[in-house]
Design an enzyme around this catalytic site. Structure first.
Site, short mmCIF file in Angstrom:
data_model
loop_
_atom_site.label_atom_id
_atom_site.label_comp_id
_atom_site.label_asym_id
_atom_site.label_seq_id
_atom_site.Cartn_x
_atom_site.Cartn_y
_atom_site.Cartn_z
N ASP A 143 -7.43 -7.29 13.79
CA ASP A 143 -7.01 -8.62 14.20
C ASP A 143 -7.84 -9.13 15.38
OD1 ASP A 143 -5.98 -6.70 15.90
OD2 ASP A 143 -3.88 -7.14 15.44
N ASP B 230 0.82 -1.21 0.00
CA ASP B 230 0.00 0.00 0.00
C ASP B 230 0.86 1.27 0.00
OD1 ASP B 230 -2.46 -1.13 -0.13
OD2 ASP B 230 -3.10 -0.64 1.89
N ASP C 95 8.05 -6.12 9.39
CA ASP C 95 9.30 -6.25 10.14
C ASP C 95 9.45 -7.63 10.79
OD1 ASP C 95 7.08 -5.36 11.72
OD2 ASP C 95 8.43 -5.08 13.41
N ASP D 110 3.68 -9.08 9.47
CA ASP D 110 3.91 -7.66 9.22
C ASP D 110 5.30 -7.47 8.62
OD1 ASP D 110 1.44 -6.94 10.09
OD2 ASP D 110 2.08 -6.15 12.03
#
Length: 517
Positions: free
Chosen positions: A273, A120, A181, A179
């Protein structure tokens, strides 16, 4: 004239003290003591459960059926289920190579896994870099898809939802989410997928987070202490007792059928989530938490990034609680005991009471009793309960026990921000749907390359000043001075130290500093 006005104000205050201020403060003390007891009981309960789990070694592999997926000569690779790996990202210049590389390095038959990078990014340079990285791995034979969209509607939830719409996803049975990282070990799927394959009622397998930069600064050490308790106690207890806990949004594997049955990803709050986890649980699905499976990731090391993250993590659950409480009450698929656990323990005590009582009681009401000596806080409420709660929180990170005082002061400072965010979520105020992606500095990459991230203060002081923290700091300092001069409680030691902590946060002298450019 000014002296006369001050005298008149003082007289009015004295006249209002007995009939108004004292009863109101006594009422607030009782309310805060009640909330403290609720939090205390919750912490002790979880402490007892975790001791039971450790003593009797109740590991998921013993409670649930687990068998390693083995090669089959006749079936070939079709013996392995199809797995989709989603990596949502947004302008992740520092860490995109880490997450993509780790996902592409997962041990699983190459024709039974699809890596989906959901980019994105609004920075065209970063988008080109991410696309080139995907092409580089594709040239090595990895089945990797680079997906973009023309808007950021729904933020992360919107990206994940859009990613599930692609035709190639229909052939997948499970979806792992990381995610930008996060760096899973190669055996991640081999250790998680068997739980889903051999237990048809399991919807989610969640791994633990391992922080690569916890020693970056004192602030990251404080975060490690808080999050280690969450993973060591809260997630473990939820998994062992009710087979329910909040999905952490990453480092987990979902059964796609369960995800779809629960209604898929929704962007009505900033905790998509947790929203999905609660909805799936209400439909009878169960979750498994693996404390011995750790996925490396990065903690926010700048105060600005951490404040934004904590706003989202505090505001979102409170807002979700507001939206779902009646839906949970009316649900007929789960037991009343589990509904009570979700509403009372999971949401009300941990997501609302814990934030509010920490700030309101210890940073507002308790100091106010110094100014109004007619109101007394019993020693069990002022000392014993918070001390016990603090010690129970510290068990997750034994190596940081010597930092306990700093952790208490820091958590009290952050409770201001969390309390504000909680009320915003409960009353759906202005910033209720604010989503700011947590800034990552790529510490793991910098250490690997032997380079150090530059650390120097920003030149614009206004960016580092936090007015609310400064106001609370002055309030605590004033109460400390008053207690030292006229009081008998001896609270001034705590008040002075805590005021200094608020002042330090108020001028932004927390965490690491990076240049603007």
């Amino acid at each position: 004239m000014d002296t006369l006005q001050v005298g008149q104000f003082g007289l009015v205050l004295q006249q209002a003290k007995a009939p108004l201020i004292v009863p109101l403060l006594k009422f607030l003390v009782v309310v805060c003591l009640g909330m403290s007891v609720m939090l205390f009981v919750e912490k002790v309960y979880m402490g007892i459960i975790i001791i039971f789990i450790k003593l009797f070694r109740r590991r998921p592999v013993k409670h649930w059926k687990w068998e390693a997926i083995k090669d089959d000569v006749e079936l070939g690779n079709s013996a392995y289920p199809m797995v989709l790996v989603q990596i949502p990202m947004y302008n992740e210049r520092e860490v995109y190579q880490l997450s993509i590389g780790a996902a592409c390095g997962l041990s699983w038959p190459s024709d039974r896994i699809i890596i989906q990078v959901l980019d994105d990014s609004t920075d065209p340079t970063i988008k080109d870099l991410v696309e080139l990285e995907c092409q580089r791995w594709a040239s090595k034979g990895i089945n990797i898809k680079y997906e973009i969209r023309d808007n950021r509607n729904g933020y992360k939830a919107g990206a994940l939802k859009e990613g599930m719409k692609h035709s190639y996803v229909k052939q997948c049975d499970y979806v792992a989410i990381f995610d930008a990282d996060f760096q899973p070990e190669p055996d991640f799927l081999y250790r998680t997928i068997p739980f889903l394959v051999h237990n048809s009622d399991i919807a989610l397998v969640q791994a633990r987070w391992k922080f690569v930069n916890s020693d970056e600064c004192l602030m990251t050490r404080m975060q490690e202490m808080s999050l280690d308790y969450h993973f060591t106690v809260e997630q473990e207890v939820g998994s062992a007792t009710y087979a329910f806990f909040g999905f952490n949004g990453t480092a987990g594997v979902w059964r796609i059928a369960a995800l779809n049955e629960a209604g898929g990803w929704k962007d009505r709050t900033t905790v998509e989530d947790m929203d999905l986890a609660v909805r799936a649980s209400l439909r009878g699905w169960k979750f498994v938490y693996l404390s011995d499976l750790k996925v490396k990731n990065e903690l926010p090391s700048t105060f600005k990034a951490y404040r934004y993250q904590q706003h989202r993590w505090s505001c979102g659950p409170a807002n979700l609680f507001r939206k779902m409480v009646m839906e949970i009450v009316r649900n007929k698929k789960v037991s009343p005991l589990k509904k009570f656990h979700v509403i009372y323990s999971f949401f009300f005590v941990r997501k609302v009471v814990a934030h509010i009582v920490t700030f309101v009681f210890y940073c507002v009401i308790l100091p106010a009793t110094v100014l109004v000596p007619e109101v007394q806080v019993p020693i069990w409420g002022a000392v014993y309960i918070p001390s016990t709660i603090t010690l129970l929180n510290a068990v997750g990170t034994p190596r940081s026990l010597h930092l306990l005082i700093f952790w208490i002061l820091f958590e009290n400072v952050m409770s201001l921000h969390r309390t504000k965010a909680t009320f915003i979520g409960l009353f759906e105020a202005g910033r209720v749907n604010e989503w700011v992606v947590t800034e990552k500095l790529g510490d793991a990459l910098k250490k690997k390359l032997g380079a150090k991230a530059p650390r120097k203060p920003r030149l614009r002081i206004g960016e580092r000043l936090h007015v609310l923290e400064l106001i609370v700091g002055f309030y605590l300092f004033f109460c400390g001075c008053y207690d030292l001069a006229f009081g008998k409680n001896g609270y001034f030691i705590y008040l002075f130290i805590q005021s200094v902590a608020f002042f330090i946060a108020g001028v932004g002298y927390v965490g690491t500093f990076v240049p603007n450019s």
